[in-house]
Design a protein around this motif. Structure first.
Motif, short mmCIF file in Angstrom:
data_model
loop_
_atom_site.label_atom_id
_atom_site.label_comp_id
_atom_site.label_asym_id
_atom_site.label_seq_id
_atom_site.Cartn_x
_atom_site.Cartn_y
_atom_site.Cartn_z
N GLU A 180 47.40 32.51 -7.27
CA GLU A 180 48.05 31.60 -6.36
C GLU A 180 47.03 30.85 -5.50
O GLU A 180 47.28 29.72 -5.12
CB GLU A 180 49.06 32.35 -5.49
N HIS A 181 45.91 31.49 -5.21
CA HIS A 181 44.85 30.81 -4.45
C HIS A 181 44.34 29.59 -5.21
O HIS A 181 44.14 28.52 -4.62
CB HIS A 181 43.71 31.78 -4.14
N ASP A 182 44.14 29.73 -6.52
CA ASP A 182 43.67 28.60 -7.33
C ASP A 182 44.69 27.47 -7.35
O ASP A 182 44.33 26.29 -7.31
CB ASP A 182 43.40 29.05 -8.78
N VAL A 183 45.98 27.83 -7.38
CA VAL A 183 47.02 26.81 -7.37
C VAL A 183 47.00 26.05 -6.04
O VAL A 183 47.08 24.83 -6.01
CB VAL A 183 48.40 27.43 -7.64
N ALA A 184 46.86 26.76 -4.94
CA ALA A 184 46.80 26.12 -3.63
C ALA A 184 45.60 25.16 -3.56
O ALA A 184 45.72 24.03 -3.05
CB ALA A 184 46.70 27.15 -2.52
N PRO A 222 60.51 31.20 -4.78
CA PRO A 222 59.42 30.46 -5.43
C PRO A 222 58.11 30.65 -4.66
O PRO A 222 58.11 30.86 -3.45
CB PRO A 222 59.87 29.00 -5.36
N ASP A 223 57.00 30.56 -5.36
CA ASP A 223 55.69 30.78 -4.73
C ASP A 223 55.32 29.68 -3.75
O ASP A 223 54.77 29.97 -2.68
CB ASP A 223 54.60 30.91 -5.80
N PHE A 224 55.60 28.43 -4.10
CA PHE A 224 55.26 27.30 -3.24
C PHE A 224 56.41 26.31 -3.21
O PHE A 224 57.19 26.22 -4.16
CB PHE A 224 54.03 26.54 -3.76
N LEU A 257 59.69 22.90 -6.39
CA LEU A 257 59.60 24.35 -6.36
C LEU A 257 58.52 24.71 -7.36
O LEU A 257 58.58 24.28 -8.52
CB LEU A 257 60.90 25.00 -6.80
N ILE A 258 57.54 25.49 -6.93
CA ILE A 258 56.42 25.84 -7.82
C ILE A 258 56.38 27.36 -7.99
O ILE A 258 56.26 28.10 -7.01
CB ILE A 258 55.08 25.34 -7.26
N GLU A 259 56.48 27.78 -9.24
CA GLU A 259 56.38 29.19 -9.59
C GLU A 259 55.08 29.41 -10.36
O GLU A 259 54.81 28.70 -11.33
CB GLU A 259 57.57 29.63 -10.46
N VAL A 260 54.28 30.35 -9.92
CA VAL A 260 53.05 30.72 -10.61
C VAL A 260 53.38 31.96 -11.43
O VAL A 260 53.64 33.02 -10.87
CB VAL A 260 51.90 30.98 -9.62
N ASP A 302 49.22 28.19 -16.30
CA ASP A 302 47.77 28.08 -16.41
C ASP A 302 47.25 27.45 -15.12
O ASP A 302 47.46 26.26 -14.88
CB ASP A 302 47.41 27.21 -17.61
N PRO A 303 46.56 28.22 -14.28
CA PRO A 303 46.10 27.68 -13.00
C PRO A 303 45.11 26.51 -13.14
O PRO A 303 44.89 25.77 -12.21
CB PRO A 303 45.45 28.86 -12.29
N PHE A 304 44.56 26.34 -14.33
CA PHE A 304 43.64 25.22 -14.55
C PHE A 304 44.37 23.95 -14.97
O PHE A 304 43.77 22.90 -15.11
CB PHE A 304 42.59 25.60 -15.60
#
Length: 124
Positions: A1-5, A43-45, A62-65, A104-106
């Motif tokens: 989740e840190h990478d997504v942020a 949701p995460d974000f 709505l963002i789900e990781v 995929d966080p990338f």
């Protein structure tokens, strides 16, 4: 989740990110059913984006990781994507909403861009 942020931060200028928040402890949840049981998915974000429709007509995302996809994860995603988002958009009083599942966080940028492309054209 840190990478997504971190990748969301990168979207501010090029992709019209207005704001985002980690949805932890905010009390925002999406109802869904899993194996006949009513549940609430958090949701995460939650993010808002300008898409050219005007400063007062943002798209809410709505963002789900997601890591591993299990049956519960599938039920949450299906509930948000197939039921909640269409219902809230049909209501027309809570803005425009889309759902993005980041697997995929990338690839956050492309995943969110694809979700934004499905946004209703305007809220009424």
């Amino acid at each position: 989740e840190h990478d997504v942020a971190r990748r969301l931060e990168e979207m501010a200028k090029a992709d019209g990110l207005h704001a985002y928040v980690k949805n932890q402890g905010l009390g925002f949840g999406v109802p869904y059913r899993d194996s006949g049981q009513s549940r609430t998915y958090v949701p995460d974000f939650i993010a808002t984006f300008h898409d050219g429709a005007g400063a007062d007509d943002l798209v809410h995302v709505l963002i789900e990781v997601s890591g591993q996809r299990d049956d519960n994860n599938k039920a949450r995603v299906s509930g948000a994507l197939d039921l909640w988002v269409p219902a809230v958009n049909a209501h027309c009083g809570l803005g425009r909403w889309v759902f993005a599942e980041v697997t995929d966080p990338f690839d956050v940028h492309n995943t969110i861009r694809a979700a934004l492309a499905t946004a209703p054209t305007r809220s009424t």
